[in-house]
Design an enzyme around this catalytic site. Structure first.
Site, PDB file in Angstrom:
ATOM      1  N   ASP A  45      12.648 -28.816   6.873  1.00 36.56           N
ATOM      2  CA  ASP A  45      11.808 -29.175   8.016  1.00 36.56           C
ATOM      3  C   ASP A  45      11.648 -28.014   8.996  1.00 36.56           C
ATOM      4  OD1 ASP A  45      11.242 -31.697   7.229  1.00 36.56           O
ATOM      5  OD2 ASP A  45      12.615 -32.711   8.599  1.00 36.56           O
ATOM      6  N   LYS A  67       6.980 -30.590  10.411  1.00 38.99           N
ATOM      7  CA  LYS A  67       6.024 -31.240  11.307  1.00 38.99           C
ATOM      8  C   LYS A  67       6.224 -30.633  12.688  1.00 38.99           C
ATOM      9  CE  LYS A  67       6.889 -35.507   8.752  1.00 38.99           C
ATOM     10  NZ  LYS A  67       7.435 -36.879   8.831  1.00 38.99           N
ATOM     11  N   MET A 182      12.706 -36.055  21.766  1.00 38.16           N
ATOM     12  CA  MET A 182      11.253 -35.928  21.529  1.00 38.16           C
ATOM     13  C   MET A 182      10.424 -36.567  22.646  1.00 38.16           C
ATOM     14  SD  MET A 182      11.402 -37.028  17.493  1.00 38.16           S
ATOM     15  CE  MET A 182      12.233 -38.566  17.927  1.00 38.16           C
TER      16      MET A 182
END
Length: 522
Positions: A45, A67, A182
């Site tokens: 990732d 991502k 996040m």
């Protein structure tokens, strides 16, 4: 989650879900590193540090599925499908995810997809940012006097949910530490909901960007002003939001951001195989290291001369090692002929520098002579003091481009010298464009040169017409010989270590930047 088509046939491959940790590559677990070393395929990732890929076998397939900021290389369903497909054709697939894969990492969805398709799996937890980033920012997640609980909360819920699944009233009433993952883009909403449901605007708050990495930035304030401060500092994802009284301990416990080289970006031009000590020293002091190896160590065109010398080793009175590379290549050829250092029992050994002497010690050889100054001139003078050299036979296993001064000085004193190429240095294949871009955009603080070859190869790689990229960069040389080479090629040395060792070079770099910091504060 959209269901993956089940496959009832037994799959021999195995998927290992590995937590990469929060950013600092040293925070991955030992078990996680061992899994990477076994992997046939690594699917990784955005938040998994690239340096961890160096732990993999060279032949392992590495697939990026990161991502970032809403940009997805692959959708989650496509990642699930990729894991399943790779497990059908290889033995060990490592799924490397930032932090802990089962804390806001969608690792659970991937495991369910594997289970549905009869693929065996294993989970290796990782250090989550919710504890590690706080520790690196000087904020304890809990404290007996202030917070006896810590809550991990997503700041970015599934956008397909009709309404928030969070009980904001209950969250606002918690007296412990709140850690939002996040959530930077939703910071105004998070603050508003906390305050609306009873959290005082004076509650301490902080936002940590790129926690545990040299680029870490921490903004501290209260719920009343944290939004403004984040905007002023232009903090972007990835970042954590921390709310609670423990934020007030930051001034007392902030250690990482006070390291002497914190935030400094340093280019290393040494051969990759030799750079580990320098990388380790600089990173331990807070620097971000960019490896740009200009040298690659390769065997000589023929081993014949060195092999012949090893076969007749008893005829030499002295063997002089001028580098760690010379020791390693010599040992390699000893091993090739199933011999060991006992063959050197009657031969005197000289070494230039403590690193060379230490490498000899590791193979069971103690150097008889080590000059105080680690240059050929000093060693030649020291050897002459041992007595007459007339008729004495010397073996010098060295690099192909080494200076001839030592050989010349010994022969002037009557010695018989066999200078043999034990290894060659050649230009390394490095990403020149990337480093030049960083240098030209003033994103590099320092560059290190640890030999004349690193300087000349750097110039060959970037071109003499591009040397103005170093105008605002601290140029650190390991000694006067390297400095002279740099200056002859048009590079002004800012720092020259007086003791020609890696620790001394690092000390000089630290002293320089500390003096700059003091000037900035005065």
């Amino acid at each position: 989650m959209r269901s993956i088509v089940k496959n009832n046939n037994k799959i021999n491959g195995k998927v290992i879900l590995v937590g990469a940790g929060p950013g600092d590559p040293d925070l991955i677990t030992v078990k996680g590193v061992n899994a990477l070393r076994r992997a046939d395929v690594v699917i990784y990732d955005y938040l998994a540090n690239d340096k961890l890929l160096a732990k993999c076998r060279a032949e392992a397939e590495k697939i990026y599925v990161g991502k970032k900021g809403g940009e997805h290389t692959l959708s989650q369903d496509q990642i699930n499908r990729l894991l399943i497909d790779k497990a059908k054709t290889t033995s060990v697939v490592v799924r490397l995810k930032g932090g802990d894969p089962l804390i806001f990492g969608r690792g659970g969805e991937e495991l369910l997809a594997l289970k549905e398709n009869n693929i065996s799996f294993e989970v290796i937890p990782g250090v989550t940012a919710g504890t590690a980033a706080l520790a690196y920012a000087g904020i304890p997640a809990t404290h007996r006097a202030e917070a006896t609980s810590v809550s991990f909360i997503t700041g970015h819920e599934d956008p397909n949910k009709p309404e928030s699944g969070l009980n904001w009233k209950a969250i606002a009433r918690m007296n412990g530490t709140l850690v939002f993952y996040m959530g930077v883009k939703n910071l105004p909403t998070i603050v508003a909901r906390l305050c609306k449901n009873g959290k005082l605007p004076t509650t301490p708050a902080a936002v940590i960007h790129w926690g545990t990495l040299p680029g870490q930035r921490t903004v501290q304030g209260t719920l009343a002003n944290i939004e403004v401060r984040v905007q002023q500092e232009n903090i972007k994802p990835p970042a954590l939001i921390i709310v609670g009284e423990v934020v007030n301990y930051r001034n007392a416990m902030n250690w990482f951001e006070h390291l002497p080289l914190f935030g400094r970006r340093v280019v290393i031009t040494r051969a990759r195989a030799q750079s580990s000590e320098l990388v380790r020293e600089l990173e331990s002091l807070g620097a971000e290291v960019i490896e740009f190896p200009t040298i690659k160590i390769i065997p000589p065109q023929s081993w014949q001369a060195l092999d012949r010398a090893i076969t007749d080793i008893a005829k030499y009175d002295w063997i002089v090692f001028t580098s760690v590379n010379g020791v390693e290549m010599f040992q390699q050829r000893l091993n090739h002929y199933d011999r060991d250092v006992r063959k050197l029992a009657k031969t005197k050994i000289a070494a230039i520098g403590p690193a060379t002497a230490e490498r000899l010690r590791l193979i069971g050889v103690r150097a008889d002579l080590i000059p105080e100054k680690f240059v050929a001139e000093e060693l030649a003078a020291l050897i002459r003091k041992q007595g007459t050299l007339k008729g004495q036979r010397f073996l010098l296993p060295r690099a192909d481009l080494a200076r001839s001064l030592l050989k010349d000085e010994l022969e002037k004193s009557g010695a018989i010298v066999d200078e043999i190429v034990a290894y060659r240095t050649t230009l390394a294949a490095a990403d020149k464009d990337k480093v030049l871009h960083e240098l030209n955009n003033r994103k590099i603080d320092a560059i290190t040169f640890t030999s004349s070859s690193t300087v000349s190869n750097f110039v060959d790689m970037v071109g003499k017409d591009q040397l103005n990229c170093l105008d605002d960069v601290v140029v650190a040389c390991i000694g006067p010989i390297t400095q002279n080479t740099a200056e002859q090629l048009g590079i002004d040395a800012t720092i020259t270590a007086q003791e020609y060792t890696i620790p001394a070079l690092v000390d000089e770099i630290v002293s320089y930047f500390q003096s700059i910091n003091l000037e900035g504060k005065s």
